[in-house]
Design a protein around this motif. Sequence first.
Motif: not given
Length: 495
Positions: A443-464
Amino acid sequence: MISRQTRLLYSAGGAVYAAKEAAYTMFVLLFYTQVLGLDGSITGAMIALSLFWDAISDPLVGTWSDRLRSRFGRRHPFMFASILPLGIAFYALFAPPASVVESTAGLAGWLLFWSLWVRTAVTTFAIPHLALAADLTDDYHQRSKILGGRMGVMFLFAVLLPAIGLLALFGENDGVDGRFVAANYPLYGALSCAVVWLAGSISSFGTLKAARPAASLPAAQFSPSSPLSLLRDLFRTMSNKRFRLLATYEIALMVAYGIVATMNMLVWTYTWGFDAQSVSIILSVPSLVAVALVLLSLNLLGRHFDKTQQLQLAMAGLVVNALWLYPAKLLGWLPSDGTVIFALNLLFMLFFMYCFMLRSVVTQSIVADISDEHELAHGIRQEGGFYAAINFINKLATVAGPVYTGIAMDVIGLPAGATPGEVDPVVLDRLIYALGVGVIPGFVIALFVVFKIRMREEEVTEVQAALRARQQGNADVAAAHGLGHNAPPSPAGDS
């Protein structure tokens, strides 16, 4: 926009994967060790061996389904082919003949053979079914809703199947706990078989006409396949940094979850002394409420937080929830009233299931968004490859849980065939410590890694938007040259 009817029909397929989850996290270890007498370490090892085959079959099915071209689309031929053999395998898993049970080697071999069969059939259905979600809609929020529906059905059946089994098949009869009666388990296998056949058929036939047409896919999608091209597809999915982080967090979390799910049956039975009816309530009621709360809160959360922020909130909740009930038990801070203890366990499971299900929905929705980013970069859609990796990681739960728990049972000295009330209190404390040692680090390792993941809605919209522009440009070129749907791939296609 995808219709509500299509969402419901698609969601029904979640019950297929749920049947496997319920079997392996709740009953397989208990049945083969405490009922049939197979050593815990051997049982865990047989289940673990099947994971090696998953490492081959999962990416193979995922990448193959990405490139398949048939009259039924890319995903449905795999789904149709898996339904019948999967139901048969569930029954056989829980119905070893007497001649097999009498031999340790024979029983271990039976468990390994049918585990391989179950896992292969589940892979053949679940990975194409997951990838189908990205075909059904490209809307940022709709993807969460459709995958939320699938996840809701999956969690419902993952708890309803064992809950129904505990109430209808494994209840106490003439003073004998039905969980320790071998003759009850083939009936549970038959129940799993019926669920798989019905839910798999409903989802497969119901979504057949809604899949994305081949004409809308990049031309490189259907270039001739070879072992080398499939291997290249697999490695290309891991080139995405966001996906590598997502996979790392999933590995840590799913190992911990598998241990929780498998050891729950032991701690509920021995540490808390709950009977089969009480366990069925703890399994079902919090999960049913959590499913409803997640589905109801997706829109609200989506308005205030992007998907990666929702992921972070859910993981933080899982870590916090892991730090109160069992430590309080070890410290003697809990009241002796059985009703209060039961209520606290319900509360614990409700919060756990809400956070776990929310992060599951969001994770799979992010994978669909990453597949868009991948198509823009490489000119080919590989949802199957991405979901194959996630599906394989999820299977770590059904292997890590029994393996760790089987070894832990031997180490802490939990005797085979022991009934509640007969176990030394020292062993019961060790059971809690074993649960904590197996769960908290993941659980602790997963919590640490998940704060490194970023993907904003605006980025997805631009890609599509870029993908739509490319598709329109390719269509215009094809029309100008009279090529129809046989236009050449874009420059970003396969090389």
